[in-house]
Motif scaffolding. Structure first.
Motif, PDB file in Angstrom:
ATOM      1  N   ILE A  75     -16.014 -22.603 -40.645  1.00 57.12           N
ATOM      2  CA  ILE A  75     -15.636 -21.934 -41.889  1.00 57.12           C
ATOM      3  C   ILE A  75     -16.880 -21.499 -42.650  1.00 57.12           C
ATOM      4  CG2 ILE A  75     -14.404 -22.201 -44.081  1.00 57.12           C
ATOM      5  CD1 ILE A  75     -13.085 -24.717 -42.518  1.00 57.12           C
ATOM      6  N   MET A  76     -16.888 -20.264 -43.111  1.00 56.42           N
ATOM      7  CA  MET A  76     -17.968 -19.776 -43.942  1.00 56.42           C
ATOM      8  C   MET A  76     -17.421 -19.631 -45.352  1.00 56.42           C
ATOM      9  SD  MET A  76     -21.004 -18.919 -44.125  1.00 56.42           S
ATOM     10  CE  MET A  76     -22.063 -18.101 -42.980  1.00 56.42           C
ATOM     11  N   VAL A  77     -18.008 -20.359 -46.295  1.00 56.29           N
ATOM     12  CA  VAL A  77     -17.611 -20.193 -47.696  1.00 56.29           C
ATOM     13  C   VAL A  77     -18.694 -19.341 -48.339  1.00 56.29           C
ATOM     14  CG1 VAL A  77     -17.138 -21.354 -49.869  1.00 56.29           C
ATOM     15  CG2 VAL A  77     -16.464 -22.425 -47.728  1.00 56.29           C
ATOM     16  N   ALA A  78     -18.316 -18.225 -48.946  1.00 56.49           N
ATOM     17  CA  ALA A  78     -19.346 -17.258 -49.315  1.00 56.49           C
ATOM     18  C   ALA A  78     -18.982 -16.434 -50.532  1.00 56.49           C
ATOM     19  CB  ALA A  78     -19.575 -16.323 -48.137  1.00 56.49           C
ATOM     20  N   THR A  79     -20.017 -15.878 -51.153  1.00 53.00           N
ATOM     21  CA  THR A  79     -19.785 -14.830 -52.137  1.00 53.00           C
ATOM     22  C   THR A  79     -19.774 -13.504 -51.378  1.00 53.00           C
ATOM     23  OG1 THR A  79     -22.134 -14.490 -52.469  1.00 53.00           O
ATOM     24  CG2 THR A  79     -21.048 -16.063 -53.943  1.00 53.00           C
ATOM     25  N   ILE A  80     -19.594 -12.425 -52.133  1.00 47.28           N
ATOM     26  CA  ILE A  80     -19.547 -11.125 -51.464  1.00 47.28           C
ATOM     27  C   ILE A  80     -20.863 -10.785 -50.775  1.00 47.28           C
ATOM     28  CG2 ILE A  80     -17.763 -10.077 -52.874  1.00 47.28           C
ATOM     29  CD1 ILE A  80     -20.033  -8.759 -54.467  1.00 47.28           C
ATOM     30  N   ALA A  81     -21.911 -11.592 -51.041  1.00 46.38           N
ATOM     31  CA  ALA A  81     -23.190 -11.328 -50.380  1.00 46.38           C
ATOM     32  C   ALA A  81     -23.053 -11.436 -48.864  1.00 46.38           C
ATOM     33  CB  ALA A  81     -24.244 -12.315 -50.861  1.00 46.38           C
ATOM     34  N   PHE A  82     -22.007 -12.126 -48.423  1.00 52.53           N
ATOM     35  CA  PHE A  82     -21.857 -12.340 -46.991  1.00 52.53           C
ATOM     36  C   PHE A  82     -20.925 -11.328 -46.346  1.00 52.53           C
ATOM     37  CE2 PHE A  82     -19.510 -14.181 -43.406  1.00 52.53           C
ATOM     38  CZ  PHE A  82     -20.569 -14.444 -42.558  1.00 52.53           C
ATOM     39  N   GLY A  83     -21.335 -10.831 -45.229  1.00 52.29           N
ATOM     40  CA  GLY A  83     -20.372 -10.102 -44.430  1.00 52.29           C
ATOM     41  C   GLY A  83     -20.815  -8.750 -43.945  1.00 52.29           C
ATOM     42  N   ALA A  94     -26.365 -15.417 -52.402  1.00 49.86           N
ATOM     43  CA  ALA A  94     -27.696 -14.860 -52.605  1.00 49.86           C
ATOM     44  C   ALA A  94     -28.661 -15.853 -53.228  1.00 49.86           C
ATOM     45  CB  ALA A  94     -27.596 -13.607 -53.467  1.00 49.86           C
ATOM     46  N   GLY A  95     -28.140 -16.970 -53.765  1.00 51.00           N
ATOM     47  CA  GLY A  95     -29.025 -17.956 -54.373  1.00 51.00           C
ATOM     48  C   GLY A  95     -29.665 -18.901 -53.366  1.00 51.00           C
ATOM     49  N   LEU A  96     -29.230 -18.839 -52.132  1.00 54.67           N
ATOM     50  CA  LEU A  96     -29.807 -19.737 -51.126  1.00 54.67           C
ATOM     51  C   LEU A  96     -31.091 -19.136 -50.560  1.00 54.67           C
ATOM     52  CD1 LEU A  96     -26.528 -20.626 -49.173  1.00 54.67           C
ATOM     53  CD2 LEU A  96     -27.809 -22.134 -50.693  1.00 54.67           C
ATOM     54  N   GLU A  97     -31.944 -20.004 -50.063  1.00 55.42           N
ATOM     55  CA  GLU A  97     -33.162 -19.541 -49.399  1.00 55.42           C
ATOM     56  C   GLU A  97     -32.798 -18.618 -48.240  1.00 55.42           C
ATOM     57  OE1 GLU A  97     -36.427 -20.616 -49.646  1.00 55.42           O
ATOM     58  OE2 GLU A  97     -36.018 -21.765 -51.478  1.00 55.42           O
ATOM     59  N   ASP A  98     -33.681 -17.673 -47.999  1.00 53.97           N
ATOM     60  CA  ASP A  98     -33.444 -16.751 -46.884  1.00 53.97           C
ATOM     61  C   ASP A  98     -33.158 -17.480 -45.574  1.00 53.97           C
ATOM     62  OD1 ASP A  98     -33.591 -14.570 -48.347  1.00 53.97           O
ATOM     63  OD2 ASP A  98     -35.527 -13.837 -47.581  1.00 53.97           O
ATOM     64  N   VAL A  99     -33.990 -18.501 -45.296  1.00 57.79           N
ATOM     65  CA  VAL A  99     -33.820 -19.181 -43.998  1.00 57.79           C
ATOM     66  C   VAL A  99     -32.478 -19.888 -43.926  1.00 57.79           C
ATOM     67  CG1 VAL A  99     -36.158 -19.544 -43.189  1.00 57.79           C
ATOM     68  CG2 VAL A  99     -35.201 -21.086 -44.893  1.00 57.79           C
ATOM     69  N   THR A 100     -32.089 -20.521 -45.035  1.00 53.79           N
ATOM     70  CA  THR A 100     -30.806 -21.231 -45.042  1.00 53.79           C
ATOM     71  C   THR A 100     -29.670 -20.249 -44.782  1.00 53.79           C
ATOM     72  OG1 THR A 100     -31.779 -22.496 -46.816  1.00 53.79           O
ATOM     73  CG2 THR A 100     -29.454 -22.881 -46.380  1.00 53.79           C
ATOM     74  N   ARG A 101     -29.754 -19.124 -45.469  1.00 54.47           N
ATOM     75  CA  ARG A 101     -28.708 -18.112 -45.274  1.00 54.47           C
ATOM     76  C   ARG A 101     -28.623 -17.707 -43.816  1.00 54.47           C
ATOM     77  NH1 ARG A 101     -29.947 -14.786 -50.049  1.00 54.47           N
ATOM     78  NH2 ARG A 101     -30.975 -13.339 -48.642  1.00 54.47           N
ATOM     79  N   LYS A 102     -29.808 -17.491 -43.261  1.00 56.26           N
ATOM     80  CA  LYS A 102     -29.857 -17.028 -41.894  1.00 56.26           C
ATOM     81  C   LYS A 102     -29.288 -18.073 -40.928  1.00 56.26           C
ATOM     82  CE  LYS A 102     -33.114 -14.779 -38.983  1.00 56.26           C
ATOM     83  NZ  LYS A 102     -34.499 -14.577 -38.678  1.00 56.26           N
ATOM     84  N   VAL A 103     -29.717 -19.308 -41.131  1.00 58.25           N
ATOM     85  CA  VAL A 103     -29.247 -20.390 -40.254  1.00 58.25           C
ATOM     86  C   VAL A 103     -27.724 -20.535 -40.362  1.00 58.25           C
ATOM     87  CG1 VAL A 103     -29.261 -22.902 -39.976  1.00 58.25           C
ATOM     88  CG2 VAL A 103     -31.412 -21.668 -40.273  1.00 58.25           C
ATOM     89  N   ASN A 104     -27.217 -20.484 -41.606  1.00 57.45           N
ATOM     90  CA  ASN A 104     -25.772 -20.636 -41.795  1.00 57.45           C
ATOM     91  C   ASN A 104     -24.992 -19.501 -41.155  1.00 57.45           C
ATOM     92  OD1 ASN A 104     -26.400 -22.891 -43.176  1.00 57.45           O
ATOM     93  ND2 ASN A 104     -25.869 -22.140 -45.203  1.00 57.45           N
ATOM     94  N   GLN A 105     -25.519 -18.308 -41.341  1.00 59.58           N
ATOM     95  CA  GLN A 105     -24.842 -17.149 -40.757  1.00 59.58           C
ATOM     96  C   GLN A 105     -24.800 -17.249 -39.231  1.00 59.58           C
ATOM     97  OE1 GLN A 105     -25.872 -13.293 -42.309  1.00 59.58           O
ATOM     98  NE2 GLN A 105     -25.895 -12.375 -40.279  1.00 59.58           N
ATOM     99  N   GLU A 106     -25.945 -17.633 -38.672  1.00 59.83           N
ATOM    100  CA  GLU A 106     -26.000 -17.768 -37.207  1.00 59.83           C
ATOM    101  C   GLU A 106     -25.013 -18.825 -36.727  1.00 59.83           C
ATOM    102  OE1 GLU A 106     -28.758 -16.321 -34.802  1.00 59.83           O
ATOM    103  OE2 GLU A 106     -28.118 -14.835 -36.273  1.00 59.83           O
ATOM    104  N   ALA A 107     -24.958 -19.946 -37.477  1.00 54.70           N
ATOM    105  CA  ALA A 107     -24.064 -21.040 -37.067  1.00 54.70           C
ATOM    106  C   ALA A 107     -22.623 -20.549 -37.042  1.00 54.70           C
ATOM    107  CB  ALA A 107     -24.201 -22.218 -38.020  1.00 54.70           C
TER     108      ALA A 107
END
Ligand code: ADP
Ligand code: ZN
Length: 637
Positions: free
Chosen positions: A281-289, A260-273
């Motif tokens: 590999i996705m390394v994440a906090t519970i914010a992801f998923g 959740a500390g990452l910029e919205d766009v970064t999060r979005k780009v990473n998730q899409e990737a």
């Protein structure tokens, strides 16, 4: 009516048969009854309301907590040719206008919304003129304080029910304990609802817990045992996510962070990737998923202890949604437990009580020496009808031969005694293996007689021995910092009065040999099909699985369908997908068959169809255990 539902299942979704409970749920929705549906992630809840929505000419409203979740659903429905739209704060004005118009003129059958949007007076007014047939509350556990994702605005949804008294209401969730179920029914005033609870057992998930000793090394080792497979590593904090991502990237892994500390766009780009298989590999906090529908996640690692079983189960539930084998590894340590307890102690009242209850169930699960599925299922109010599931670390090797480990045990116990019964497993192993760590030297434990006596035995093996000694009550592990204390049995062993028989650690290569079933198809064709899929996905700007899930491609690469007639029997090939993509994929398969002398619709000579029967069998997924674990009928709560 069910015949019609069945026909839609095949024609629109491309699936041959209903999964357990889907037919029953659809049947009750079609008669206009309120329902509560509790099914594990990946069991196929969405179809339970999507098919009834398609069978009517009125509107179905779906409340969904996250924008990404509804976007994904709408994309997938559109790809199937189903008219669905969403309304949320991320849309442009013109997109909102167009969505509203589609709803108003009856074109859109399903309207997805966040609770905040739905509760806005303007939205309610707009909807009041429309023929609303069904009100669907997805992720309904968000309504309960006893759940793990409480969203206060969910509480107000009951007012929407009052606005549309004629609309049947369906609440869906994957993570409801009996207490949360009761809350959902009360808060939504579902007093006469039919209750459908599918088994929570997801047998394709292999559950494994290892003591956390050197997390980075353990994670790397795991990743190397699962080359090329996509998966998620959950960490407790943002900093851990950043550190682990940096370390893995430096070691050459394809990895992205998410928190959740990452910029919205970064999060979005990473998730899409990650979703589009560009990052493995996705390394994440519970914010992801939440809202991630990626069906081919092959593993979920928990680097740190989850707060409760619901989150754990929901997070591992993101693996293996295609019904194929997936691995779940949790690294457990008592210092993580302390960290969690520290935060819990700062809470008060019902919040604290709830958190304590949740955490202790988690620990019981982690500590059990017996089948792990049993405590897990019991937690969700199910009575497991098996003693051993065969798909957890404790069950996987039930017949491992017992060795005499008396001498090793004596070394271990003696080391515990000589260091004053103040240290945990890892430190004892350090001393036994002759570590020159600062801590060992500071305590002068390099001078005791057991220092270095166990250097010929690997750390992993020592850990395995220690776990057995704890499980048998020869050692007790204090819950404060995990320090080990000798019991009277330990003294008997030390005096040579009691021999100790034990197992060796599981052969890792053997466990990993339960490879993904996808590997059992023709790998060359599978890759070609994936390339084609990526092209199409990029063109349409959607994730690859919206075109076809891996399982569809795997089946194509196994049965070599070369005509529309045979292609329609492949998993996930419905009418619209056949029309949009059928010929593209057929031409890849045909060309491949021609060039490689493969007879269409037959087994190629030099590829054995190893284990594929399991894949085709999973149309009735093993993930849902209908027998004995389902209950339905009038709710008694
Ligand atoms: P849930 O919401 O319960 O987590 P979904 O509704 O997203 O699960 O379904 C998981 C996957 O299973 C989706 O890809 C869905 O299309 C697929 N699915 C659902 N019902 C069936 C069925 N009867 N046969 C085969 N696949 C199905
Ligand atoms: Zn088991």
């Amino acid at each position: 009516m069910i015949v019609k539902a069945q026909e839609i299942l095949k024609r629109v979704f491309g699936y041959k048969a209903f999964r357990p409970l889907q037919k029953e749920v659809i049947g009750s929705v079609l008669t206009g009854r309120d329902t509560l549906v509790v099914m594990p992630t990946g069991a196929g809840k969405s179809i339970c309301y999507q098919i009834p929505a398609l069978m009517s000419d009125r509107l179905t409203i779906v409340v969904s907590p996250l924008i990404s979740l509804m976007k994904d659903q709408v994309e997938q429905l559109n790809a199937l040719g189903v008219p669905a739209v969403c309304l949320n704060s991320s849309l442009s004005r013109s997109a909102i206008r167009s969505a509203r118009a589609q709803v108003r003129n009856g074109e859109a059958k399903l309207l997805y919304m966040a609770p905040e949007t739905l509760l806005m007076p303007a939205t309610l007014e707009f909807l009041s003129l429309l023929p609303v047939l069904y009100l669907i509350i997805d992720e309904a556990h968000c309504i309960s304080e006893w759940g793990h994702e409480f969203r206060p605005e969910y509480r107000h949804l009951v007012t929407v029910r009052e606005r549309f008294p004629g609309a049947a209401c369906m609440a869906l969730t994957a993570t409801a304990t009996p207490r949360v179920q009761k809350d959902i029914l009360n808060c939504l005033r579902l007093t006469h609802a039919d209750l459908y609870i599918a088994g929570f057992d997801r047998r394709n998930l292999f559950l494994q817990i290892e003591p956390k000793t050197e997390p980075y090394f353990q994670i790397k080792e795991f990743l190397d045992r699962h080359p090329d497979q996509p998966g998620i590593v959950y960490c407790y904090s943002r900093k851990q996510v950043d550190d682990l991502t940096a370390d893995l990237a430096a070691d050459g892994y394809s990895v992205r962070p998410y928190h959740a500390g990452l910029e919205d766009v970064t999060r979005k780009v990473n998730q899409e990737a990650f979703i589009r298989d560009e990052a493995r590999i996705m390394v994440a906090t519970i914010a992801f998923g939440m809202g991630i529908n990626k069906s081919n996640v092959r593993f979920v690692i928990h680097r740190d202890l989850p707060k409760n079983i619901e989150s754990y189960y929901q997070q591992i539930g993101r693996a293996g949604r295609d019904g194929l084998h997936a691995d779940c590894l949790l690294l457990f340590s008592y210092s993580d437990l302390q960290k969690n307890l520290y935060f819990i102690r700062k809470m008060s009242g019902i919040e604290r009580q709830s958190a304590e209850l949740h955490l202790s169930a988690m620990v019981r699960f982690a500590e059990t020496g017996a089948c792990r599925r049993r405590p897990l299922l019991s937690y969700f109010g199910e009575k497991p009808d098996f003693r051993q599931c065969g798909m957890c670390d404790n069950c996987a090797m039930p017949d491992r031969p017992l060795d005499d480990i008396t001498v090793q045990t004596q070394m271990f116990l003696s080391c515990v005694r000589r260091t004053g019964e103040k240290f945990g497993v890892n430190y004892i192993i350090d001393v036994l293996r002759g570590s020159k760590s600062h801590k060992v030297l500071r305590f002068h434990h390099d001078r005791i007689s057991t220092y270095g006596v166990g250097s010929a035995i690997s750390r992993r093996t020592w850990q395995h021995y220690a776990a057995q000694l704890i499980a048998r009550g020869i050692l007790v592990q204090q819950t404060d910092y995990g320090s080990l204390v000798l019991t009277h049995r330990a003294w008997r062993v030390l005096r040579g009065e009691e021999p100790v028989m034990g197992t060796q650690p599981p052969d890792i290569t053997q466990v990993s040999a339960i490879e993904s079933e996808i590997l059992n198809c023709d790998p060359v064709l599978f890759d070609m099909l994936k390339c084609k899929r990526r092209e199409l996905a990029e063109e349409a700007e959607v994730p690859a699985y919206v075109i076809f899930p891996d399982r569809t491609l795997a089946q194509m690469a196994c049965f070599y369908p070369c005509t529309e007639e045979t292609l329609q029997y492949i998993y996930g090939v419905g009418e619209v997908k056949m029309e949009n993509y059928g010929s593209v994929f057929l031409s890849v398969i045909r060309q491949y068959c021609r060039e490689n002398g493969v007879l269409p619709d037959q087994l190629p000579k030099n590829h054995r169809r190893r284990g594929f029967t399991t894949v085709s069998k999973t149309d009735q997924p093993q993930t849902v255990n209908a027998s004995g674990n389902r209950r339905w009928g009038e709710t008694e709560i």
